[in-house]
Design an enzyme around this catalytic site. Structure first.
Site, PDB file in Angstrom:
ATOM      1  N   LYS A 118       0.832  -1.210   0.000  1.00  0.00           N
ATOM      2  CA  LYS A 118       0.000   0.000   0.000  1.00  0.00           C
ATOM      3  C   LYS A 118       0.865   1.258   0.000  1.00  0.00           C
ATOM      4  O   LYS A 118       0.592   2.222  -0.696  1.00  0.00           O
ATOM      5  CB  LYS A 118      -0.894   0.040   1.241  1.00  0.00           C
ATOM      6  CG  LYS A 118      -2.163  -0.748   1.098  1.00  0.00           C
ATOM      7  CD  LYS A 118      -2.969  -0.648   2.382  1.00  0.00           C
ATOM      8  CE  LYS A 118      -4.086  -1.648   2.394  1.00  0.00           C
ATOM      9  NZ  LYS A 118      -5.087  -1.402   1.357  1.00  0.00           N
ATOM     10  N   LYS A 201       4.270 -16.415  -9.586  1.00  0.00           N
ATOM     11  CA  LYS A 201       2.886 -16.412  -9.121  1.00  0.00           C
ATOM     12  C   LYS A 201       1.946 -15.930 -10.217  1.00  0.00           C
ATOM     13  O   LYS A 201       2.313 -15.057 -10.999  1.00  0.00           O
ATOM     14  CB  LYS A 201       2.783 -15.485  -7.912  1.00  0.00           C
ATOM     15  CG  LYS A 201       1.488 -15.604  -7.170  1.00  0.00           C
ATOM     16  CD  LYS A 201       1.399 -14.639  -6.010  1.00  0.00           C
ATOM     17  CE  LYS A 201      -0.044 -14.576  -5.548  1.00  0.00           C
ATOM     18  NZ  LYS A 201      -0.302 -13.511  -4.616  1.00  0.00           N
ATOM     19  N   LYS A 204      -4.058 -11.503 -10.365  1.00  0.00           N
ATOM     20  CA  LYS A 204      -4.803 -10.482 -11.103  1.00  0.00           C
ATOM     21  C   LYS A 204      -3.962  -9.217 -11.248  1.00  0.00           C
ATOM     22  O   LYS A 204      -3.842  -8.657 -12.333  1.00  0.00           O
ATOM     23  CB  LYS A 204      -6.099 -10.173 -10.355  1.00  0.00           C
ATOM     24  CG  LYS A 204      -6.990  -9.209 -11.083  1.00  0.00           C
ATOM     25  CD  LYS A 204      -8.305  -9.056 -10.362  1.00  0.00           C
ATOM     26  CE  LYS A 204      -8.032  -8.805  -8.910  1.00  0.00           C
ATOM     27  NZ  LYS A 204      -9.059  -8.105  -8.170  1.00  0.00           N
TER      28      LYS A 204
END
Ligand code: TRP
Length: 339
Positions: A118, A201, A204
């Site tokens: 973040k 990995k 999305k």
């Protein structure tokens, strides 16, 4: 012997991709045969970092439900439910929040990694980190315990959250008396699926995901740009399948012809374009039964809603029972009657 309860969840922030399928949800299909299974669509948790995008969460609750039904989760065997329909989860979260320190939450490796991501996105001020976000492991402990979850099927990234739940449960039971079931994690045996771009990995946010609902056109585009052995320049150069993502995916979708693929790749009698075309058709073959079911549920949205509504009712009944025990232990069961 009574069946153990399984509880696991998924955030409705997008459709399921092959990473979810092989890493987690295909396992759920097997587990539903052996355990009393609760599969939670974690919309409340999804809102912790999508609170400003409720439409996205709303749409994906149904998308995920359709995905789960399409891969073979059977509503007659397992309970699929929506987190926000169970107010007891929010209630338990409040009581558990007294049992965990702020520093413990900040030390949680999963939370720590997510906060770092973040800050990379929104700058270092920390202003993007909300109370709800830092507290989501407490809410996840409520998810798990509200259903007496004994086994929690999760991927490796979720282990710190199960550990956090165990700590909360131990603390609760030691203060208020034996009340809550101590959960154990159940690690999926299938390793994490790599992306067609060679990334360790599939995700999305990594832009390398193949969705269960992808059309042949989308699949073709993705496979045609997959990473192959960079030393293979000409069609008939021999190559190393072990560093080729196309070969890797022939294995993932269990192409019965995979040994030939390997041999022909090694001896140079197979070009990458032909090999990719073969993979496209194996992939579509693999996805076909899933997509046929998806198509059915897309045409019958009322049926999907009914499954979610029924599942949520079954889940709520269980959560209410746990809530009753919790209130009694905490000495806040003032009245016999319902208010
Ligand atoms: N945190 C999980 C994820 O991001 C989803 C989840 C919500 C979950 N509640 C859960 C997983 C309870 C296991 C148990 O994928």
């Amino acid at each position: 012997m009574e069946k153990k309860n399984i509880l696991t969840g998924i955030r409705p922030t997008g459709r399921l991709h092959l990473g979810h399928y092989f890493g987690a949800t295909s396992n759920w299909v097997k587990l539903q045969e052996e355990y009393n299974s609760y599969f939670e669509i974690a919309d409340v948790q999804a809102l912790t970092d999508n609170f400003n995008n409720p439409e996205k969460v709303r749409i994906n609750v149904r998308e995920i439900a359709i995905d789960l039904l399409s891969i073979g989760i059977d509503p007659n065997k397992a309970t699929i439910f929506v987190q926000s329909t169970i107010p007891e989860i929010a209630e338990l979260t409040v009581y558990y929040s007294n049992l965990v320190t702020m520093s413990r939450l900040y030390r949680n490796p999963t939370v720590k990694t997510e906060i770092k991501q973040k800050k990379a996105l929104f700058g270092n001020s920390g202003e993007s980190v909300t109370y709800g976000f830092v507290g989501y492991p407490v809410s996840q402990a409520a998810d798990i315990t509200a259903f007496d979850g004994a086994l929690i099927p999760v991927g490796e990234d979720q282990l710190p959250l199960v550990e956090q739940t165990r700590e909360i449960v131990h603390k609760f039971n030691s203060i208020y008396g034996e009340t809550l079931t101590v959960p154990e994690h159940y690690l999926s045996k299938t390793p994490r699926i790599k992306g067609l771009d060679g990334n360790e990995k599939m995700g999305k946010s990594l832009g390398n995901a193949i969705y269960l609902a992808d059309s042949e056109e989308e699949i073709s585009k993705k496979i045609m740009s997959a990473v192959t052995d960079p030393n293979k320049i000409r069609k008939d150069d021999p190559a190393n399948p072990d560093i080729c993502m196309v070969y890797y995916y022939h294995n993932v979708v269990k192409n019965p012809n995979v040994e030939t693929v390997c041999m022909e790749c090694k001896n140079g009698s197979r070009g990458c374009v032909a090999c990719k075309k073969e993979l496209i058709s194996s992939m579509m073959e693999f996805l076909k039964p899933i997509q046929e079911k998806r198509h059915y549920y897309e045409e019958h949205p009322k049926e999907v809603d009914k499954i979610l509504l029924n599942g949520s009712r079954v889940a709520r009944k269980q959560a209410k029972e746990v809530m009753k025990r919790v209130k009694k232990s905490m000495k806040i069961d003032y009245f016999e009657e319902e208010i």
